[in-house]
Enzyme design. Structure first.
Site, PDB file in Angstrom:
ATOM      1  N   CYS A  53       0.823  -1.214   0.000  1.00 43.05           N
ATOM      2  CA  CYS A  53       0.000   0.000   0.000  1.00 43.05           C
ATOM      3  C   CYS A  53       0.854   1.260   0.000  1.00 43.05           C
ATOM      4  O   CYS A  53       1.530   1.559   0.992  1.00 43.05           O
ATOM      5  CB  CYS A  53      -0.935  -0.037   1.213  1.00 43.05           C
ATOM      6  SG  CYS A  53      -1.719   1.537   1.607  1.00 43.05           S
ATOM      7  N   CYS A  56      -0.112   3.898   2.641  1.00 43.61           N
ATOM      8  CA  CYS A  56       0.325   3.420   3.966  1.00 43.61           C
ATOM      9  C   CYS A  56       1.775   3.817   4.207  1.00 43.61           C
ATOM     10  O   CYS A  56       2.136   4.301   5.292  1.00 43.61           O
ATOM     11  CB  CYS A  56       0.208   1.902   4.064  1.00 43.61           C
ATOM     12  SG  CYS A  56      -1.452   1.238   3.848  1.00 43.61           S
TER      13      CYS A  56
END
Length: 398
Positions: A53, A56
């Site tokens: 991600c 993230c």
């Protein structure tokens, strides 16, 4: 000299603290973390992430290491960082219905979610989300309860919308429609009205957007000129998008003049981006080439990200087999090459140049850019690394 040394020590201590960031996973496994929350009365902040991600990783490197964020989260929460695709994360993902990444959960000692938010966000916004979670009268659990009890005043609904919009877009949209329907003309001309308009206006012609465009100066005491300009730009842009694929070119050009004839360079740049998209979609090659050639030496000459974006759109993106006219491909090449000259250490910019060169069968340049993008991808997620390797493989096979 002594004062200077003391100041340096303070600055060094502040920097070290900022680098430490949020302290995660200091209580053991999930069961032990819940027990610690029950014992201390603190909420658990859970960063639900995956190793592929991108947002993230951005939050990890930027928001979580910010000194103000770290100080607040370390003081008020027990912090847990959990990969939702490994170990305990697999069961927790299912239990708490985590569908996107990053998702941020604030959970009490009973294992109940009291606040939920997510996505990449600016540092101040992330800090504000933590403050909402820690406030028993501002977190999502409290707002849900008040809504179920029948509270419907506009300030409450706006607070509820802002929280829901980060965790439940479908219900947030419903609350947003309720706010727009309920707010009166008199209420629009207030500070609350400004907040509602700024949050929920979508274009120049909807209820909120039309009111703002007709009464812009009425909001001077509740907003800055920059905030009003940003809203106006957003509303006009959405109106232009609505006209872009229509048959009334004159209406499109008349509205586009808002950007093209502005004395502000950022607006003129936005005008170039919109006009280029229009010509590309209409298949008007000569107009596209003329516009982007001018922009390369004027409005966009130092705008690597915008040039790379235009090049990616014009070349067909990651599909080198897509039929694109040679003239358009040449413009894509020139824009992508200029972007690389401006920002050679940016993965997406090198990747775009490699794809354009691949489409034009310029193997030496494509290979150089593909190798560079693959090296830069090592600092990104595993998903991006995989894409970069696939690109390099395609170029080597050319």
């Amino acid at each position: 000299m002594r004062k200077l040394s003391l100041l340096l020590l303070i600055l060094i201590a502040f920097k070290v603290n900022a680098q430490e960031g949020i302290k995660f996973n200091q209580t053991g496994n999930w069961k032990e973390t819940i027990e610690a929350a029950a014992k201390t009365g603190k909420l658990i902040f859970v960063d639900c992430y995956t190793d592929w991600c991108g947002p993230c990783k951005w939050m990890d490197q930027n928001a979580f290491t910010d000194a103000k964020v770290a100080a607040f989260y370390n003081k008020n929460f027990i912090n847990a960082k959990i990969d939702m695709e490994k170990g305990e994360g697999i069961a927790l993902r299912k239990k708490y219905s985590v569908q996107s990444f990053p998702t941020f959960l604030f959970i009490n000692g009973n294992g109940e979610v009291v606040h939920r938010t997510g996505s990449r966000m600016p540092i101040e916004e992330f800090l504000e989300e933590g403050k909402k979670a820690a406030d028993p009268k501002k977190n999502l659990s409290y707002l849900n309860k008040k809504y179920e009890e029948g509270v419907r005043d506009l300030p409450f609904l706006l607070d509820y919308y802002l929280v829901l919009n980060k965790s439940d877009r479908s219900n947030a949209d419903k609350i947003g429609r309720d706010i727009v329907s309920a707010i009166s003309a008199a209420e629009l001309n207030t500070e609350l009205g400004w907040k509602v308009i700024r949050t929920l206006a979508r274009n120049e012609n909807d209820k909120l957007g039309a009111h703002f465009m007709a009464n812009e100066n009425a909001y001077n005491k509740w907003s800055t000129a920059e905030e009003r300009d940003q809203l106006k730009d957003r509303l006009v842009t959405y109106t232009i998008y609505g006209l872009m694929r229509g048959s009334n070119e004159q209406a499109f050009m008349d509205k586009l003049a808002y950007f093209k004839k502005s004395d502000k360079i950022d607006r003129r740049r936005q005008g170039v981006m919109l006009e280029a998209d229009y010509y590309l979609g209409a298949g008007r090659t000569d107009d596209y080439v003329k516009l982007t050639s001018s922009a390369l030496t004027n409005e966009l000459k130092d705008e690597a990200e915008k040039l790379s974006f235009l090049a990616r759109r014009a070349s067909g993106g990651k599909n080198p087999n897509e039929q694109v006219s040679p003239a358009i491909m040449q413009q894509a090449y020139l824009m992508a090459k200029r972007a690389v000259e401006l920002e050679p250490e940016e993965y997406s910019i090198q990747s775009t140049f490699a794809w354009v060169c691949l489409g034009m069968k310029k193997k030496p340049e494509a290979l150089t850019a593909a190798k560079k993008s693959r090296a830069l991808a090592d600092a990104e997620t595993s998903k991006i690394q995989k894409l970069a390797q696939e690109l390099l493989d395609k170029v080597e096979a050319l």
